[in-house]
Write a protein that holds these residues in place. Structure first.
Motif, PDB file in Angstrom:
ATOM      1  N   LEU A 115      37.141   7.051  36.750  1.00  0.00           N
ATOM      2  CA  LEU A 115      36.447   5.918  37.167  1.00  0.00           C
ATOM      3  C   LEU A 115      37.135   4.640  37.036  1.00  0.00           C
ATOM      4  O   LEU A 115      37.812   4.705  35.769  1.00  0.00           O
ATOM      5  CB  LEU A 115      34.999   5.898  36.256  1.00  0.00           C
ATOM      6  CG  LEU A 115      34.107   6.926  36.510  1.00  0.00           C
ATOM      7  CD1 LEU A 115      32.897   6.732  35.501  1.00  0.00           C
ATOM      8  CD2 LEU A 115      33.664   6.965  38.067  1.00  0.00           C
ATOM      9  N   GLY A 116      37.087   3.710  37.641  1.00  0.00           N
ATOM     10  CA  GLY A 116      37.510   2.481  37.462  1.00  0.00           C
ATOM     11  C   GLY A 116      36.668   1.561  36.735  1.00  0.00           C
ATOM     12  O   GLY A 116      36.721   0.214  36.820  1.00  0.00           O
ATOM     13  N   GLY A 117      35.606   2.116  36.071  1.00  0.00           N
ATOM     14  CA  GLY A 117      34.444   1.210  35.442  1.00  0.00           C
ATOM     15  C   GLY A 117      33.916   2.454  34.196  1.00  0.00           C
ATOM     16  O   GLY A 117      34.476   3.248  33.861  1.00  0.00           O
ATOM     17  N   LYS A 118      33.285   1.760  33.556  1.00  0.00           N
ATOM     18  CA  LYS A 118      32.655   2.441  32.295  1.00  0.00           C
ATOM     19  C   LYS A 118      31.156   3.181  32.588  1.00  0.00           C
ATOM     20  O   LYS A 118      30.424   3.249  31.535  1.00  0.00           O
ATOM     21  CB  LYS A 118      32.270   1.054  31.214  1.00  0.00           C
ATOM     22  CG  LYS A 118      33.722   0.774  30.848  1.00  0.00           C
ATOM     23  CD  LYS A 118      33.526  -0.296  29.723  1.00  0.00           C
ATOM     24  CE  LYS A 118      35.082  -0.804  29.184  1.00  0.00           C
ATOM     25  NZ  LYS A 118      34.829  -1.714  28.057  1.00  0.00           N
ATOM     26  N   ALA A 119      30.836   3.413  33.761  1.00  0.00           N
ATOM     27  CA  ALA A 119      29.686   3.981  33.884  1.00  0.00           C
ATOM     28  C   ALA A 119      29.409   5.439  33.308  1.00  0.00           C
ATOM     29  O   ALA A 119      30.617   5.988  32.904  1.00  0.00           O
ATOM     30  CB  ALA A 119      29.445   4.517  35.386  1.00  0.00           C
ATOM     31  N   TRP A 120      28.288   5.974  33.032  1.00  0.00           N
ATOM     32  CA  TRP A 120      27.895   7.112  32.432  1.00  0.00           C
ATOM     33  C   TRP A 120      28.100   8.191  33.736  1.00  0.00           C
ATOM     34  O   TRP A 120      27.748   8.020  34.751  1.00  0.00           O
ATOM     35  CB  TRP A 120      26.664   7.241  31.808  1.00  0.00           C
ATOM     36  CG  TRP A 120      26.157   8.424  31.268  1.00  0.00           C
ATOM     37  CD1 TRP A 120      25.658   9.535  31.957  1.00  0.00           C
ATOM     38  CD2 TRP A 120      26.224   8.416  29.816  1.00  0.00           C
ATOM     39  NE1 TRP A 120      25.253  10.303  31.033  1.00  0.00           N
ATOM     40  CE2 TRP A 120      25.867  10.111  29.661  1.00  0.00           C
ATOM     41  CE3 TRP A 120      26.611   8.073  28.619  1.00  0.00           C
ATOM     42  CZ2 TRP A 120      25.745  10.554  28.340  1.00  0.00           C
ATOM     43  CZ3 TRP A 120      26.617   8.483  27.595  1.00  0.00           C
ATOM     44  CH2 TRP A 120      26.029   9.686  27.309  1.00  0.00           C
ATOM     45  N   ILE A 121      28.924   9.291  33.198  1.00  0.00           N
ATOM     46  CA  ILE A 121      29.051  10.389  34.157  1.00  0.00           C
ATOM     47  C   ILE A 121      28.253  11.579  33.759  1.00  0.00           C
ATOM     48  O   ILE A 121      28.180  12.146  32.749  1.00  0.00           O
ATOM     49  CB  ILE A 121      30.573  10.937  34.078  1.00  0.00           C
ATOM     50  CG1 ILE A 121      31.564   9.628  34.517  1.00  0.00           C
ATOM     51  CG2 ILE A 121      30.836  12.117  34.846  1.00  0.00           C
ATOM     52  CD1 ILE A 121      33.105  10.101  34.279  1.00  0.00           C
ATOM     53  N   ASP A 122      27.494  12.000  34.775  1.00  0.00           N
ATOM     54  CA  ASP A 122      26.825  13.567  34.451  1.00  0.00           C
ATOM     55  C   ASP A 122      27.344  14.305  35.842  1.00  0.00           C
ATOM     56  O   ASP A 122      27.150  13.788  36.957  1.00  0.00           O
ATOM     57  CB  ASP A 122      25.141  13.162  34.906  1.00  0.00           C
ATOM     58  CG  ASP A 122      24.521  12.856  33.342  1.00  0.00           C
ATOM     59  OD1 ASP A 122      24.956  13.451  32.464  1.00  0.00           O
ATOM     60  OD2 ASP A 122      24.089  11.756  33.559  1.00  0.00           O
ATOM     61  N   VAL A 123      28.036  15.289  35.547  1.00  0.00           N
ATOM     62  CA  VAL A 123      28.169  16.354  36.623  1.00  0.00           C
ATOM     63  C   VAL A 123      27.000  17.321  36.501  1.00  0.00           C
ATOM     64  O   VAL A 123      26.646  18.000  35.716  1.00  0.00           O
ATOM     65  CB  VAL A 123      29.458  17.113  36.555  1.00  0.00           C
ATOM     66  CG1 VAL A 123      29.740  18.279  37.544  1.00  0.00           C
ATOM     67  CG2 VAL A 123      30.728  16.171  36.674  1.00  0.00           C
ATOM     68  N   VAL A 124      26.360  17.478  37.596  1.00  0.00           N
ATOM     69  CA  VAL A 124      25.166  18.349  37.762  1.00  0.00           C
ATOM     70  C   VAL A 124      24.952  19.226  38.734  1.00  0.00           C
ATOM     71  O   VAL A 124      25.597  19.187  39.894  1.00  0.00           O
ATOM     72  CB  VAL A 124      23.798  17.125  38.171  1.00  0.00           C
ATOM     73  CG1 VAL A 124      22.544  18.038  38.258  1.00  0.00           C
ATOM     74  CG2 VAL A 124      23.655  15.978  37.212  1.00  0.00           C
TER      75      VAL A 124
END
Length: 177
Positions: A115-124
């Motif tokens: 990511l080019g940002g700090k988002a929370w990542i969920d792989v679902v």
């Protein structure tokens, strides 16, 4: 000798943390020229992102589908407008942005979400968030802020992004094996 109370020490430390930029941010702004960054071959797709579009509804069949190895600049929606596949641990602020995109895996191995940002990542998958196996920062001057690895089986997945401060985020998934 100056004697400071606990309150004064806490205030001083807080003031100093606001006054001095993070070392990595300071170093990046002083020494990085993102335009001249030479990505290694496995990250070459980061340099020329396609335009993507995140969905904000649980039915992700209409969501943008990421292509492995190709970055996408994905516009996000206000988190308050989302109907997530999975409730995220990052839904803390009403002003955050979020969204979901799809991707397909054809071979079992470790994949890296960048990511080019700090988002929370969920792989679902099948309504469950998958456990990550590694976290790291991107290469200096690359614009990659966050990299998270997942061991994935062949199949279709949803990448759920939440808690992003900006209204869009650059995303790429590559093989990490």
């Amino acid at each position: 000798m100056v004697i400071m109370s606990h309150k004064n020490i806490v205030f001083f430390l807080c003031a100093m943390s606001w006054a001095v930029p993070e070392a990595s941010a300071f170093a990046a702004s002083e020494t990085c020229d993102a335009a001249s960054y030479k990505a290694p071959p496995e990250l070459s797709g980061w340099a020329h992102p396609v335009e993507g579009k995140a969905t904000g509804v649980q039915k992700t069949s209409s969501a943008f589908s990421l292509t492995l190895g190709q970055a996408a600049q994905v516009p996000l929606l206000p988190a308050s407008e989302q109907q997530f596949v999975l409730q995220s641990g990052a839904l803390k602020h009403h002003f955050d942005f979020a969204g979901m995109v799809r991707f397909h895996i054809s071979k079992k191995e470790t994949y890296r979400v960048m990511l080019g940002g700090k988002a929370w990542i969920d792989v679902v998958s099948d309504g469950k968030s998958l456990d990550s196996v590694a976290h790291q920062h991107g290469p200096a001057c690359s614009g990659i802020v966050k990299m998270v690895d997942f061991i994935l089986e062949p199949g279709d997945y949803v990448l759920q992004l939440s808690g992003n401060a900006q209204q869009d985020v650059k995303v790429m998934i590559v093989s990490a094996s």
